[in-house]
Design a protein around this motif. Structure first.
Motif, PDB file in Angstrom:
ATOM      1  N   CYS A   1      13.210 -18.276  -7.983  1.00  0.00           N
ATOM      2  CA  CYS A   1      12.576 -19.160  -8.877  1.00  0.00           C
ATOM      3  C   CYS A   1      11.618 -18.215  -9.549  1.00  0.00           C
ATOM      4  CB  CYS A   1      11.579 -20.214  -8.152  1.00  0.00           C
ATOM      5  SG  CYS A   1      10.918 -21.402  -9.025  1.00  0.00           S
TER       6      CYS A   1
ATOM      7  N   LYS B   1      13.749 -16.204 -12.060  1.00  0.00           N
ATOM      8  CA  LYS B   1      14.199 -17.312 -13.113  1.00  0.00           C
ATOM      9  C   LYS B   1      12.905 -17.440 -14.254  1.00  0.00           C
ATOM     10  CE  LYS B   1      13.772 -21.453 -12.222  1.00  0.00           C
ATOM     11  NZ  LYS B   1      14.033 -22.761 -11.513  1.00  0.00           N
ATOM     12  N   THR B   2      11.868 -17.766 -13.652  1.00  0.00           N
ATOM     13  CA  THR B   2      10.713 -18.457 -14.653  1.00  0.00           C
ATOM     14  C   THR B   2      10.277 -17.250 -15.490  1.00  0.00           C
ATOM     15  OG1 THR B   2      10.061 -19.935 -13.053  1.00  0.00           O
ATOM     16  CG2 THR B   2       8.401 -19.427 -14.677  1.00  0.00           C
TER      17      THR B   2
ATOM     18  N   ASP C   1      12.100 -27.417  -5.961  1.00  0.00           N
ATOM     19  CA  ASP C   1      12.681 -26.359  -6.789  1.00  0.00           C
ATOM     20  C   ASP C   1      13.419 -27.116  -8.031  1.00  0.00           C
ATOM     21  OD1 ASP C   1      13.592 -23.885  -7.905  1.00  0.00           O
ATOM     22  OD2 ASP C   1      14.743 -23.133  -6.585  1.00  0.00           O
TER      23      ASP C   1
ATOM     24  N   SER D   1      12.343 -27.073 -12.122  1.00  0.00           N
ATOM     25  CA  SER D   1      13.269 -26.545 -12.833  1.00  0.00           C
ATOM     26  C   SER D   1      13.440 -27.663 -14.174  1.00  0.00           C
ATOM     27  CB  SER D   1      14.688 -26.377 -12.306  1.00  0.00           C
ATOM     28  OG  SER D   1      14.539 -25.483 -11.221  1.00  0.00           O
TER      29      SER D   1
ATOM     30  N   VAL E   1      18.101 -22.664 -15.840  1.00  0.00           N
ATOM     31  CA  VAL E   1      16.891 -22.837 -15.327  1.00  0.00           C
ATOM     32  C   VAL E   1      17.293 -23.432 -13.823  1.00  0.00           C
ATOM     33  CG1 VAL E   1      15.469 -23.054 -17.162  1.00  0.00           C
ATOM     34  CG2 VAL E   1      16.681 -25.029 -16.390  1.00  0.00           C
ATOM     35  N   PHE E   2      18.582 -24.088 -14.015  1.00  0.00           N
ATOM     36  CA  PHE E   2      19.206 -24.443 -12.694  1.00  0.00           C
ATOM     37  C   PHE E   2      19.978 -23.852 -11.794  1.00  0.00           C
ATOM     38  CE2 PHE E   2      18.854 -28.032 -15.958  1.00  0.00           C
ATOM     39  CZ  PHE E   2      17.564 -28.791 -15.310  1.00  0.00           C
TER      40      PHE E   2
END
Length: 688
Positions: A26, A29-30, A82, A86, A133-134
């Motif tokens: 996460c 990704k962010t 999560d 997202s 994002v997923f």
């Protein structure tokens, strides 16, 4: 290597191991989304480090909640948390792409007022890579379903989740401390949401926004008349006298205010492939009977069109989050142009070929004192009459004349066009100019819808001339906000034939048209710097309406004593001398950065910054505290919202009764003979 792999897998088969993997995925990704999907203006090693760090503490905190839950449910809750974060990140990617800002609670609360027709816009701005994002959620689910990672039902001691929560809190504290050192007053003086996300992250921004929204609600409940005195004193101390040479020269004239949707100043005199994009507006702009302003800026925030309407008709700034028309339009007290002019003998009406609830207009207009609101259900509807956000401009303007001719004179009529709206779609039968070739789909269709809007303006002005209304009316044109956001710099540079298009250029790019056209008016192109906040005082002076004790933050654009400082909603500004963008200062004439300020320059810039911050803050207090309920200007009567209804049956009945009594409408003065047959349009939808 095999042993290392087995050790890693064994670690992942524990609850803490799965939690650690979830946090890392996460976090990465962010951070990737921050770098690729947002333009946060990161500068220097400290800001780079904070941008990398800030997703971690809140990710640990949020996912750590699941560790307090026993057994298999902790895995499910971890995935749900999560997924929710997202979805929130995904929504902000789409919103930011179009509006260069982040979603707020007030905007979401008012989403029902702006959701109409958003489907096409969302599809138009969604990129395949947005769905990355997923990816971490999907990966974690696959790892669990394939039992590559096994679920650990071992119960954690209570100390472990508590310790993880404390680590997250301490981590956020360190993040906040470092951010405050780099940007003092981060949480108290910012007008730009980009700063909060850049320094603290999107999740922290969401909490900040929620707290701020709650405080705003409390402010309104606790506001009193003493707050109004502070505002009134500032307005009176900074009020400038209007230009007496223009006072009352349009007295008794009808007023048309024509809203040029998403129309930017650069379109005037702009040619594409040898063809003028806006020949009719160009002609008006250069007319001897038109006051044209070439340094007039849009000053909108998140509310965009709603902010523009608020400024144009109230001389109050839009809010830093959401749209005041949505959050406060129903309940607040206003002293808007429709109410002011209504009390000076004008019939007031707004025309919009979309649903009345859009931007909460059906409620806000009652608060503003509009006599009539002609929305979608007043117009004949066919499938090909609409595109995007409402009726096509040519059809809308033509059909509006049926109601215009019934309005008792003098009247104040606002016509809101919509065809030149993102995503700039236009059916082939209405395309009369080729798209540009920047390669950016957002930019390239813009000239087509702008050209269509220009043609509709030409047809409407021809009708005014054919009916003789051009001699009896003052027509005001304004662009409400930018059409192309700062996220399309490369395409804009190519479109304008520039080598670069930086933040300074984008600030100058916020110019929109403001033109006042009237037969016999001593016109010309005026170079004074101003913005939408200044429109109402300018119009009132031309109409000869006293404006000496109102609560308005703008000033007459024609006044020789006025300040030429133009505030942007995020606290930046532009003036003939200096431009401020994202904390950087530029020489407005040259566009060069001003780095080593002289003492005089620093003093001047500090004064400008203080004035901008003060006016934005005081205007916010007027709206969030509903302060106008505590003050009524001399000769002004408070609007009674209960006296206003926009029901079609009741409105048309009242319109006939009012016309019968006044005998002053175009229709009545033309012996009840309609003038709509004098309106000529080449709209292909009407030729069948």
């Amino acid at each position: 290597m095999k042993n290392l792999g087995n050790k890693i897998r064994d670690r992942l088969n524990t609850k803490l191991g799965f939690f650690t993997l979830s946090v890392i995925l996460c976090w990465i990704k962010t951070y990737f989304i921050y770098l690729t999907k947002f333009n946060l203006g990161v500068k220097g090693n400290m800001q780079e480090f904070l941008l990398f760090l800030n997703p971690l503490p809140t990710t640990i905190l949020l996912l750590g909640i699941a560790l307090y839950i026993k057994g298999r449910k902790s895995y499910i809750y971890m995935l749900i948390i999560d997924l929710i974060t997202s979805i929130w990140l995904f929504a902000n990617i789409l919103y930011y792409r179009e509006f260069s800002d982040f979603l707020t609670l007030t905007l979401i609360k008012g989403s029902s007022s702006v959701s109409n027709n958003l489907g096409k816009s969302i599809l138009g701005i969604t990129h395949p890579t947005d769905f990355l994002v997923f990816l971490d959620v999907l990966l974690l689910i696959v790892l669990l379903l394939t039992k590559f990672i096994k679920i650990d039902v071992t119960r954690l001691t209570f100390k472990i989740p508590i310790s993880i929560t404390m680590i997250a809190v301490v981590g956020f504290g360190i993040n906040l401390t470092m951010a405050q050192q780099d940007r003092s007053g981060l949480l108290t003086r910012t007008f730009d949401n980009n700063y909060i996300v850049k320094y603290l992250g999107l999740n922290a921004y969401s909490v900040y926004d929620t707290v701020k929204a709650a405080k705003t609600s409390a402010v309104k409940a606790n506001a009193d008349s003493s707050d109004m005195k502070t505002v009134k004193n500032y307005i009176n101390n900074n009020r400038v006298a209007p230009n007496v040479q223009y006072t009352g020269i349009a007295k008794g004239k009808n007023v048309f205010v024509i809203h040029l949707e998403s129309f930017q100043q650069f379109l005037i005199d702009f040619k594409w492939d040898g063809q003028e994009v806006t020949p009719n507006i160009n002609k008006l702009y250069h007319s001897q009977n038109t006051l044209s302003f070439d340094n007039f800026f849009n000053q909108v925030g998140q509310g965009k069109t709603a902010d523009a309407e608020l400024m144009m008709e109230n001389s109050l700034f839009g809010l830093p989050e959401g749209a005041a028309m949505v959050t406060d339009g129903t309940s607040n007290t206003f002293q808007a142009a429709p109410a002011i002019l209504n009390q000076h003998g004008y019939t007031t009406a707004s025309f919009h070929g979309d649903v009345p609830s859009f931007w909460n207009r059906d409620n806000t207009y009652k608060s503003w004192g509009y006599d009539y609101f002609f929305s979608e259900n007043y117009y004949k509807q066919k499938k090909d009459y609409n595109i995007g956000y409402g009726m096509k401009d040519k059809i809308f303007l033509k059909d509006s004349t049926n109601y215009i001719q019934q309005l008792p004179q003098p009247f104040y009529a606002k016509l809101i066009t919509v065809t030149n709206h993102y995503p700039y779609m236009l059916d082939k039968k209405n395309q009369t100019i080729d798209k540009t070739d920047t390669g950016d789909s957002t930019v390239d269709g813009y000239v087509q819808t702008a050209h269509y809007l220009d043609q509709s303006i030409g047809e409407f002005m021809d009708w005014l001339k054919a009916t003789g209304m051009d001699k009896k009316s003052m027509v005001v044109f304004y662009g409400d906000h930018y059409g192309i956001s700062g996220n399309h710099k490369k395409a804009v540079a190519k479109l304008l034939g520039k080598k670069k298009f930086d933040d300074f250029d984008n600030a100058q790019f916020q110019r929109v048209p403001f033109m006042i056209h009237m037969d016999g008016l001593q016109g010309g192109i005026n170079h004074t710097y101003g913005g939408e906040i200044d429109a109402l005082p300018t119009i009132l002076n031309l109409l000869g309406v006293s404006n000496s004790d109102t609560i308005q933050f703008g000033s007459d654009l024609l006044s020789p004593q006025r300040s030429q400082l133009v505030a942007f909603r995020n606290g930046d500004f532009v003036s003939p001398q200096f431009t401020k963008v994202n904390g950087n200062y530029y020489d407005t004439k040259t566009g060069n950065p001003v780095k080593d300020l002289t003492s005089d320059q620093k003093k001047s810039i500090d004064q400008m910054t203080n004035r901008v911050d003060t006016e934005l803050s005081l205007s916010d207090k007027v709206i969030t505290g509903d302060l106008l309920r505590f003050y009524t200007p001399k000769g002004f009567a408070k609007v009674n919202k209960k006296n206003h209804t926009y029901s079609k049956t009741k409105s048309l009945k009242r319109l006939k009764e009012q016309d019968k009594k006044s005998k002053s409408s175009m229709l009545r003065q033309n012996n009840n003979k309609s003038s709509t047959d004098l309106y000529h349009t080449d709209a292909p939808e009407l030729s069948n």
